[in-house]
Structures are given as structure tokens and as C-alpha cells.
Design a protein around this motif. Sequence first.
Motif, short mmCIF file in Angstrom:
data_model
loop_
_atom_site.label_atom_id
_atom_site.label_comp_id
_atom_site.label_asym_id
_atom_site.label_seq_id
_atom_site.Cartn_x
_atom_site.Cartn_y
_atom_site.Cartn_z
N SER A 142 -2.64 2.39 -4.25
CA SER A 142 -2.50 1.62 -2.66
C SER A 142 -1.24 2.31 -2.68
N ALA A 143 -1.42 2.21 -1.06
CA ALA A 143 -0.40 2.58 -0.42
C ALA A 143 -0.01 1.72 0.77
N ARG A 144 0.99 0.78 1.03
CA ARG A 144 0.89 -0.37 1.99
C ARG A 144 2.26 -0.09 2.98
N LEU A 145 2.21 0.36 3.74
CA LEU A 145 3.04 0.29 4.62
C LEU A 145 4.13 -0.77 5.40
N ASN A 146 4.73 -1.30 5.94
CA ASN A 146 5.08 -1.94 7.30
C ASN A 146 6.63 -2.56 6.99
N ARG A 147 7.06 -1.56 8.08
CA ARG A 147 7.77 -1.65 9.02
C ARG A 147 8.77 -1.33 7.95
N GLY A 148 8.52 0.20 7.51
CA GLY A 148 9.58 0.71 7.34
C GLY A 148 9.57 0.97 6.20
N ARG A 149 8.58 -0.10 4.88
CA ARG A 149 8.87 -0.12 3.88
C ARG A 149 7.23 0.30 3.33
N LEU A 150 7.68 1.17 2.53
CA LEU A 150 5.55 1.27 1.88
C LEU A 150 6.11 0.51 0.13
N SER A 151 4.84 -0.14 0.59
CA SER A 151 4.63 -0.80 -1.13
C SER A 151 3.58 0.21 -2.33
N LEU A 152 3.89 0.06 -3.28
CA LEU A 152 2.71 1.18 -3.93
C LEU A 152 2.43 0.60 -5.30
N GLY A 153 0.77 0.87 -5.62
CA GLY A 153 0.58 -0.23 -6.60
C GLY A 153 -0.37 0.49 -7.16
N ILE A 154 -1.01 -0.59 -8.45
CA ILE A 154 -2.36 0.56 -8.83
C ILE A 154 -3.26 -0.56 -8.01
N ASP A 155 -4.39 -0.03 -8.08
CA ASP A 155 -5.57 -0.89 -7.51
C ASP A 155 -6.83 -1.30 -8.86
N LEU A 156 -6.26 -2.42 -9.47
CA LEU A 156 -6.88 -2.70 -10.45
C LEU A 156 -8.51 -3.04 -10.50
N SER A 157 -8.77 -2.95 -9.54
CA SER A 157 -10.05 -3.61 -8.99
C SER A 157 -10.39 -2.41 -8.62
N GLY A 158 -10.66 -1.15 -8.44
CA GLY A 158 -11.48 -0.19 -8.25
C GLY A 158 -12.09 -0.33 -6.62
N HIS A 159 -12.85 -1.39 -6.27
CA HIS A 159 -13.37 -1.86 -5.21
C HIS A 159 -13.75 -3.09 -5.09
#
Length: 724
Positions: A142-159
Motif C-alpha cells: 500500500s502506498a498513500r501519498l499526502n503533501r509530498g510524503r509517501l506512507s508505505l505499508g503491507i495490506d494485511l487484509s488483501g481485500h
Amino acid sequence: MSKSVFFVTCPKGVEYLLADELSTFGLEPVRNAPAGVWAEGTLEGGYRVCLWSRLANRIILHLDEIDATSGDQLYDGVVHMDWQQHIPVNGSFRVTFLGQNDAIRNTQFGAQRVKDGIVDRFRASGGQRPSVDAKTPDVTVSARLNRGRLSLGIDLSGHSLHMRGYRTEKGAAPLKENLAAALLMRAGWPDLAREGGDFVDPMCGSGTLAIEAAMMALDLAPGRKQERFGFEKWLGHQSEMWLSLRQEAERRAHEGKQGKLPRIWGFDQDNRVIATARNNIQRAGLDGVVEVGICPLADLKLEGEWSSTGLVLTNPPYGERLSERRELGALYESLGDAVKRLVPGWRLGVFTGAPEFGKSIGLRSYKQYRLFNGKLPAQLLLFTIDEVSAMTPREPDVPGEITPRITNEDRAAMLRNRLQKNRKTVGQWARKQGISCYRLYDADMPEFALAIDVYEGRVHVQEYAPPKTVDERAARERLAEALAVIPEALGVERESMVCKQRQRQAGTSQYEKQAVSGEFFQVHEHGCVLKVNLKDYLDTGLFLDHRPVRHWIQQHAKGQRFLNLFCYTGAATVHAAVGGASRSLSLDMSKTYVRWAEDNLALNGIDPKRHRVEQADCLAWLAEKPSPDQRFDMIFMDPPTFSNSARMAGVLDIQKDHSRLVRQAMQRLSSEGLLIFSNNFRRFKLDEELASEFDVEEVGRSTIDKDFQRNARIHHCWHIRHRG
């Protein structure tokens, strides 16, 4: 056990409920975000969210936050992360990307740069790399961009966790499962169920509310029947811990069925949705726990013994293009009558996108929660069904009589001058074009948020509801000034002017009955005679912005077989028939507009045997296999933006559903034929895949006349043909 950071997403408006729920899983909420909650806790807590959360959409295990003011900077941050401890080298992954900024302007580019960084990290560590799988990956990043910062993570749910697995039939339920659960929690169902209360949904549709109520009462984990989650092939997965949690969920499910079960019933007048509800109940494993029956609201009966406490919770229909206010008001009044007669002492919850109809229930609401049904703003109204809360049912408020009066002469003079100027320019243009019904003014000045239309000497004024930042008294003062100025500036009698208020609503377009004057009169457009009504509805029976579309149809309809879907009052069909169409079929689900369309055809001497108007649910009609005689050379389709009418088989959301509707319409189009597809959802985007299947031409600019050029997004329009 070490702690991690999680971001848990949810429907908009449910954040505070979700934060409370996360606390019960051992996670500590840190802060709420729009449509989500940041929390800290152990991996076990994250697993519990996947298995037990009734409110979450997804749970993301946060890995890092990097600078991303450019694509290269984003790549540099990603490539230096240790992806080998998360993604199996011989496995697969995908990237979901949300957000944009000046440098990263679309999600596809952002996702590609993240993929490049991950792949190059593996290559730098030995050459072998995981594959990319967009559909069934082992790991989702999962990559979520907000105001020049990118949060990266693992989507544990998958759906999305709202999908419990029991609802597989599309288009049959307007509520997602986790939104239904949120409504039940806000209505206090968990406490009522523990106290021995029962549950009824008198307009249950496909049964989502009843099924979620049963799962809560029986302590069934929402994710219990899911076969696969996003963490199961993630390298950090702890399988023994997960197995233990699954066993705990099974034990609790067994124990939940041992005690006294509440009575949980759903009713609906539509046998088709009841059949779907029964299938959903069976898939949820709740046969014998949740019961459903076919019964109109007015005839509702509760047989057998029922608890003295309980909850009635329902999501009535609340929007169809030009749906009649009296009809919906009667529905809500019937709901109030039924609950007061059958379950005094219970609690009532009504989830609606038209909360003004709550007044017709005849009970005083003690709590209102603002939520969203998808993108549609809605409210949950809560009532206690008792004499203390009783009130006289009444129709929703309409703007009261306002005495025309000028308070600020300078401000009034500005409006007067603008109207006189428009009368010279737009009015002169209309006269030269032979146009007698046109828009003269459309919120040209922010002080006067009005739409002013001329109908052959009569004036139709709509006041856009002012934003909450505008003082109500000031808004009424300006409206009073406008009502004083308009007749003078346009040279009409005050009795020839009708004023109504119209709400601008995000993601929808609702048009409801305003009065019962029955004052119809005839207007003329390009040689056609059409019946309009300025008083009884927010709209008049004639969409003025579609005038060029209708004229184009008239000019090209000779010898054509014409189909008008969602036909409204049939104006486009009249133009097609006057233009020489060989035959036509016009469909709308509203009896009122079917009769109106028939009257319009009759006014123009059109043969009803060759030009038929039928009452039909266009969604259901299009879904049927076309018969040989259902081939047309020209199809006009202008659907509403959103509708969950009681008469429809499903829910219509034009942004989500348009590609299906277009493809189904094209199945009825002759090989050389033309589909004219239009809608008035301002943020609408056409599915790009349609252009790869058909010959698609955007013609919106050419379908907007001079009187609507101030608002170029008043509607969208495409010509769609089969590829040669």
C-alpha cells in the motif's frame, strides 16, 4: 511482543466508531484521519482487525514514510527499503497507490515508480525478483501519498473487509456490510441484543442489515468465512498465532448459538430482492436465525411473540429523478404508522439521504448522525417509539412565502442591471434562434445564487440553498430583493413568476414533488409542442440544457428506430418522432412521467402504436437478453446520477454503473446505429475501456447552447458506435 503502527480505513463518518472498536482488539488509536484511524499495537491486534472488525475496509501495516516531492525522490526512498523481509523472492506482489501532487499527477505513474523501486531492490541483492500480479498477489504493498510524503505499508487484509462473503449478487443491496454494521452500532443494537431485544427491517432489500444484526447478536466474526487474507504469504506472518485466533472465533461462534436467540426479521414488497436475501442468509449460515417475508409496508404484521424491547432499522428509498414528494412522504408516514402500531417502546432508526422526510414519520428524532452512503451524504435518524416522542406528521418544509422587498438598493441595482443585460444578449439570441424557453441567469453574481429560466413569458426561479457560512436571515433578505427586482427587470407580472429552492447535492440529483397545483401549459421547441409544469416539481418537465441534443435527434431521426431510456417526460422522443423516426420505444419507471410522455406525444399527433411509452425499470430491462425486435438505430440514454428507488431492482450509481449500462445498450443497437449517452454528474469520468471496445466521440461542447455556456459542466454527452 513488539508494537507496530497500523492505518485502518473505513467508510467516511465512521472513524470515531472504528477507533472505539480498535480499542477492543488491543490496538491503541493514535489519531483519526478522513475515512481511517491510525493505531498502535501488536500483530495479534492487527490479525483481530482482519477477523473481527465490523467497520474496517482495510488494515495497513505501516512500514515507513518517505519524501515524494518527485518521482525520482519517491523511487530513491522505496529502493532503499528492505523489501526482502516482506515479499517472497519467488512470489508475487502488487502496489495500490492513492494520492497525487504536482510531480506525481496520477496513481498509475506513482504505482509504477514504487514497483520499480521494489524490483530494483531485489535485483541489487542477487538478481532474482518477485513477479507482479495485479489480481491475486501474494503480498499487496500500500502506498498513500499526502503533501509530498509517501506512507508505505503491507495490506494485511488483501481485500476490503466489508466483503463478508455472503453477498455475491450484484446490484441488490444499497448498503455495504460495514456501513450496515455502523448503523446498527449507532442505533444501539449490540446493547439491545444483550438485553433480549428483537430486530425488524421493514424494507430490507437483500437483507444486509438483518444479517449484520444476527452476526452481532450471535458473536460471529465477520471474517470467519473468508478463505484468504493478505498477510498469509507475507514473510512476517505468524501462522500459529493466526490459527489460534481462528479457533477462538469458531469457539465463540458455537457459544453464541447456545443462548436464547433474538427474533430477526426482514420484510420487503419486492419478491426479487427477498429471493436474494434468502440466498444471502443461507450463504451467511444464518438459516433459521434470520427470517424474511414478502410484505408491503402498509400491511406489515408481526406474528407470534416479540420482545417488549427491540430495534426497527431500515434504509428506505430516497432518490429517483423527479420522484414525487407526496409519494415518498406517504412512505415515511406509513413507516411511522406501522412502528407505532406494532412495536411501541422499541427504538427506530432510519438511514436516509433525504432526512427532511423524517418529519413525515410522526416521531421526534432524538439523535441524528451524519454519514455517507458511498459518496452520497446521508443521515441516521434515531427515534424512541412512544407517546412522548409523538408529533403530527407533516410534509417536508418548502421555502415559505417571502415578501418581495428591497433592503439594499445598490445590491438590488446590480442584479437589475445584470438581468437587463442578459435579457438583451441571451434573450436576443434566443429570439433569433426561435427559442422560447431558455436560461437567462445562473448564479452569475455570488450575492444572488439563483437559476432564472424563461418559459414563453413565464419565469421559473430556483434558489440554490446557501452554504452554511451564509446567515439564513441574510439569504432570505437577498431572495426578497431578487423577487422584487426580477418582474421589473424582465417586464413580467409577479403572478407569472414561480420561485422554489433547490439543494445542490454531492453525487446525486434529487427532484421531488413540491405542490399539487396541476397547472400545466404548453411550450414550443423546434416545431414540437411540449407540456410543462412550473409549480409541482423542482424540475419543470423539460431539461433546457438538452435542447441542442433534442434538436440534433430531430434532425437525424428520419427512418430510424428510436429508443429513449430513462425517458422522463419523453421530450426527446417527441423530437425523434417529429423528425420522422419510423418507430420508437420510451421507458421510465415513473407512472407520472410515462403519462406525461404519452400526453406530449399526443399533443404532436404522434401515432401511439408506432411510438410506444412503457413503464419499466431500465436497469432490469437492459439486463434482460434482447429479443430480435429490440434492435434500434438510435438510442438516447440520460440516466439519473443516483437512484435507489423502491421500484428498481437495484441501485444506480452512474459513475460506477455506466460502463455496464453502455455495454447493455450497445447490445440493442444496430450495427450502423448510434448511442447518445449523457448524464449531468459534474465529476463524471467515462470508463476508458469503452473507447477500446467502441467508437466513442465526446460531443459535450456542441450540445451546450449559449444560455448554458456559463456552466459548461451542466451535462456530459458522447456519441458511441460499434467499430466497423
